[in-house]
Scaffold this motif. Structure first.
Motif, PDB file in Angstrom:
ATOM      1  N   LYS A   2       0.824  -1.192   0.000  1.00 39.85           N
ATOM      2  CA  LYS A   2       0.000   0.000   0.000  1.00 39.85           C
ATOM      3  C   LYS A   2       0.859   1.241   0.000  1.00 39.85           C
ATOM      4  O   LYS A   2       2.029   1.219   0.319  1.00 39.85           O
ATOM      5  CB  LYS A   2      -0.917   0.004   1.233  1.00 39.85           C
ATOM      6  CG  LYS A   2      -1.865  -1.200   1.287  1.00 39.85           C
ATOM      7  CD  LYS A   2      -2.716  -1.137   2.530  1.00 39.85           C
ATOM      8  CE  LYS A   2      -3.673  -2.321   2.603  1.00 39.85           C
ATOM      9  NZ  LYS A   2      -4.508  -2.279   3.811  1.00 39.85           N
ATOM     10  N   LYS A   3       0.236   2.380  -0.356  1.00 35.60           N
ATOM     11  CA  LYS A   3       0.967   3.652  -0.301  1.00 35.60           C
ATOM     12  C   LYS A   3       1.510   3.886   1.102  1.00 35.60           C
ATOM     13  O   LYS A   3       2.614   4.368   1.283  1.00 35.60           O
ATOM     14  CB  LYS A   3       0.045   4.800  -0.700  1.00 35.60           C
ATOM     15  CG  LYS A   3      -0.309   4.817  -2.176  1.00 35.60           C
ATOM     16  CD  LYS A   3      -1.149   6.028  -2.510  1.00 35.60           C
ATOM     17  CE  LYS A   3      -1.508   6.054  -3.989  1.00 35.60           C
ATOM     18  NZ  LYS A   3      -2.327   7.218  -4.339  1.00 35.60           N
ATOM     19  N   SER A 202       4.846  -4.949 -11.031  1.00 37.51           N
ATOM     20  CA  SER A 202       3.553  -5.297 -11.619  1.00 37.51           C
ATOM     21  C   SER A 202       2.621  -4.097 -11.567  1.00 37.51           C
ATOM     22  O   SER A 202       2.792  -3.186 -10.756  1.00 37.51           O
ATOM     23  CB  SER A 202       2.937  -6.470 -10.857  1.00 37.51           C
ATOM     24  OG  SER A 202       2.621  -6.079  -9.528  1.00 37.51           O
ATOM     25  N   ASP A 203       1.614  -4.111 -12.435  1.00 40.69           N
ATOM     26  CA  ASP A 203       0.664  -2.992 -12.491  1.00 40.69           C
ATOM     27  C   ASP A 203      -0.056  -2.804 -11.162  1.00 40.69           C
ATOM     28  O   ASP A 203      -0.315  -1.677 -10.733  1.00 40.69           O
ATOM     29  CB  ASP A 203      -0.347  -3.218 -13.611  1.00 40.69           C
ATOM     30  CG  ASP A 203       0.281  -3.117 -14.990  1.00 40.69           C
ATOM     31  OD1 ASP A 203       1.391  -2.542 -15.090  1.00 40.69           O
ATOM     32  OD2 ASP A 203      -0.315  -3.625 -15.951  1.00 40.69           O
ATOM     33  N   SER A 204      -0.381  -3.917 -10.486  1.00 39.84           N
ATOM     34  CA  SER A 204      -1.127  -3.807  -9.229  1.00 39.84           C
ATOM     35  C   SER A 204      -0.292  -3.123  -8.154  1.00 39.84           C
ATOM     36  O   SER A 204      -0.807  -2.346  -7.349  1.00 39.84           O
ATOM     37  CB  SER A 204      -1.554  -5.200  -8.751  1.00 39.84           C
ATOM     38  OG  SER A 204      -0.411  -6.023  -8.547  1.00 39.84           O
ATOM     39  N   ILE A 205       1.019  -3.393  -8.139  1.00 34.85           N
ATOM     40  CA  ILE A 205       1.891  -2.729  -7.166  1.00 34.85           C
ATOM     41  C   ILE A 205       2.152  -1.291  -7.566  1.00 34.85           C
ATOM     42  O   ILE A 205       2.136  -0.383  -6.729  1.00 34.85           O
ATOM     43  CB  ILE A 205       3.218  -3.509  -7.029  1.00 34.85           C
ATOM     44  CG1 ILE A 205       2.963  -4.872  -6.396  1.00 34.85           C
ATOM     45  CG2 ILE A 205       4.218  -2.711  -6.204  1.00 34.85           C
ATOM     46  CD1 ILE A 205       4.206  -5.714  -6.251  1.00 34.85           C
ATOM     47  N   ARG A 206       2.355  -1.057  -8.876  1.00 35.82           N
ATOM     48  CA  ARG A 206       2.662   0.294  -9.344  1.00 35.82           C
ATOM     49  C   ARG A 206       1.524   1.266  -9.036  1.00 35.82           C
ATOM     50  O   ARG A 206       1.750   2.441  -8.749  1.00 35.82           O
ATOM     51  CB  ARG A 206       2.934   0.260 -10.841  1.00 35.82           C
ATOM     52  CG  ARG A 206       3.529   1.577 -11.387  1.00 35.82           C
ATOM     53  CD  ARG A 206       3.790   1.461 -12.890  1.00 35.82           C
ATOM     54  NE  ARG A 206       4.675   0.355 -13.173  1.00 35.82           N
ATOM     55  CZ  ARG A 206       5.993   0.391 -13.020  1.00 35.82           C
ATOM     56  NH1 ARG A 206       6.564   1.495 -12.567  1.00 35.82           N
ATOM     57  NH2 ARG A 206       6.739  -0.653 -13.293  1.00 35.82           N
ATOM     58  N   GLU A 207       0.307   0.793  -9.073  1.00 36.28           N
ATOM     59  CA  GLU A 207      -0.846   1.658  -8.812  1.00 36.28           C
ATOM     60  C   GLU A 207      -0.849   2.185  -7.383  1.00 36.28           C
ATOM     61  O   GLU A 207      -1.463   3.212  -7.098  1.00 36.28           O
ATOM     62  CB  GLU A 207      -2.141   0.881  -9.067  1.00 36.28           C
ATOM     63  CG  GLU A 207      -2.409   0.611 -10.541  1.00 36.28           C
ATOM     64  CD  GLU A 207      -3.656  -0.236 -10.727  1.00 36.28           C
ATOM     65  OE1 GLU A 207      -4.236  -0.660  -9.699  1.00 36.28           O
ATOM     66  OE2 GLU A 207      -4.046  -0.475 -11.880  1.00 36.28           O
ATOM     67  N   GLN A 208      -0.188   1.486  -6.503  1.00 35.41           N
ATOM     68  CA  GLN A 208      -0.211   1.865  -5.095  1.00 35.41           C
ATOM     69  C   GLN A 208       0.979   2.722  -4.675  1.00 35.41           C
ATOM     70  O   GLN A 208       1.084   3.114  -3.515  1.00 35.41           O
ATOM     71  CB  GLN A 208      -0.253   0.596  -4.246  1.00 35.41           C
ATOM     72  CG  GLN A 208      -1.486  -0.245  -4.519  1.00 35.41           C
ATOM     73  CD  GLN A 208      -1.473  -1.533  -3.715  1.00 35.41           C
ATOM     74  OE1 GLN A 208      -1.536  -1.511  -2.485  1.00 35.41           O
ATOM     75  NE2 GLN A 208      -1.388  -2.653  -4.396  1.00 35.41           N
TER      76      GLN A 208
END
Length: 446
Positions: A2-3, A202-208
């Motif tokens: 998470k952020k 990964s995209d899911s990690i990058r989004e956070q």
């Protein structure tokens, strides 16, 4: 991830930025242009004008009548920190990535003004007041700089008001004392570096991950602190004088607001806190020797008690606390040591109206190599100073001085940061630089 995971992990490393506010290497010695012309050699034993009380209040006993000095010193630092950021996170599939993290010209120019007034009350007593600054700095890199995780901005502004009194005990001995009233305000911040967007995640990690330039942690506040100083002089004979001065430490608690994702979690809340900082005690032993009718020699040894600056602890006393924080937080250990400064100067009287001055100094660092950070790129320094005084009228004089300060020796930086035991970030760099000082001062006898 998470952020919050990323932002909480930067806490300890980022707050090192505030140490630059009051740390060795950034203590302002520039109290007057007349002193600057000799690299401040003999400052506690020399009574050129009313500015002498900036170092030793006892020296006012050598001033006749009412005298005033006003001036400013323009500080032009050129400090570079060149290095690389390396990242290793096997748990995230990142074996080793390296990014350039050079920071060029990180310190801004600044003007350090000063004002001094002394008034002889009678044959024995002299009262004076000094207004100047003993600490001040601003360093900054872009908010998305590759080293911004370790601190993107540090700034401090201080103002000291200093009433003084001097007493002439006899023809040989004078003593003096003063009260130090110091106002300080500061700001620090750290933000997300651009290299985070270049990692193969990964995209899911990058989004956070917060966008490059997002403020992760920031604090700003101000306070007023109190201290004192004392001094004495001994006129050995008509040509030789010794002076000694001691300035007490001053405690500040920079009270204000905390901001950034690491403190607020992105919520619209106000986080109140304060960061205690102790401005260390200083002492000077100085001498002034009249070698001939026209030529004099000055010398000084200065000591600063930087060993009191061993750690920084932030406090959050109210019910609303930073995300994941307790009421206090040990943000960084500094492990400073006491430092010494040695200066030698000279003055030559060309005529009744015109004199030339020069000086050199060795200013020792208070930071061992193993504890140096990018926010305190301190090293040993050499001073080379020269200046002149011209008597415009019998009561009005003008001083001009210039100084070149060169860092000497290596100044390596090696900082590390761990993000929740998932990623190891290393910052290895070398600090280098120099500083030009140019001073102008007017002194008037009323």
């Amino acid at each position: 991830m998470k952020k919050r995971m990323l932002t909480l992990a930067v806490s300890s490393a980022m707050l090192g930025a505030v140490t630059q506010v009051h740390a060795a290497g950034f203590q302002l010695a520039e109290y007057s242009a007349s002193g600057l012309s000799r690299a401040f050699a003999g400052a506690a034993a020399t009574a050129d004008n009313a500015s002498t009380q900036g170092r030793n209040p006892a020296m006012m006993s050598y001033l006749k009548g009412t005298q005033m000095s006003v001036g400013a010193i323009y500080v032009m630092p050129d400090v570079d920190v060149k290095g690389d950021i390396s990242i290793s996170a096997p748990a995230l599939g990142i074996e080793h990535y390296q990014f350039n993290a050079d920071a060029i010209d990180v310190a801004d120019d600044a003007v350090v003004p000063n004002f001094y007034l002394s008034s002889q009350l009678n044959d024995n007593w002299v009262f004076g007041i000094a207004i100047n600054s003993n600490y001040g700095l601003k360093t900054q890199v872009s908010v998305d700089h590759n080293a911004a995780l370790f601190g993107s901005e540090t700034s401090i502004t201080t103002l000291e008001v200093n009433p003084n009194i001097a007493y002439k005990v006899n023809e040989s001995i004078s003593v003096g004392a003063g009260l130090r009233l110091v106002y300080g305000e500061g700001k620090i911040s750290a933000s997300t570096p651009s290299w985070m967007g270049a990692l193969p995640l990964s995209d899911s990690i990058r989004e956070q991950i917060p966008a490059a330039g997002t403020e992760l942690k920031g604090m700003e506040g101000d306070d007023i602190g109190y201290g004192w100083k004392v001094g004495a002089s001994w006129q050995l004979n008509a040509d030789h004088r010794l002076g000694i001065a001691y300035h007490s430490s001053v405690d500040l608690e920079l009270k204000g607001q905390a901001s950034g994702l690491s403190y607020t979690g992105g919520q619209p809340v106000n986080i109140e806190g304060y960061l205690p900082l102790e401005l260390p005690a200083t002492a000077e032993l100085a001498s002034n020797h009249q070698l001939s009718e026209n030529w004099s020699l000055q010398a000084s040894i200065n000591w600063t008690q930087w060993k009191v600056f061993d750690e920084l602890v932030a406090y959050f006393p109210n019910d609303i606390k930073p995300v994941g924080q307790l009421n206090s937080d040990l943000v960084k250990e500094e492990n400073f040591k006491d430092n010494w400064r040695f200066a030698l100067g000279s003055a030559y009287q060309i005529s009744n109206s015109w004199s030339l001055r020069t000086g050199v100094a060795l200013d020792k660092t208070a930071v061992e190599d193993e504890y140096r950070t990018a926010t305190i790129p301190d090293s040993n320094r050499l001073w080379f100073s020269a200046g002149t005084e011209y008597q415009l009228t019998p009561k009005l004089a003008i001083d001009f001085a210039a100084t070149y300060i060169k860092a000497i020796g290596d100044a390596p930086i090696n900082e590390q940061m761990t993000l929740l035991n998932l990623a190891q970030i290393n910052y290895q760099a070398e600090a280098s630089g120099n500083v030009w000082l140019v001073g102008l001062q007017l002194s008037y006898q009323l």
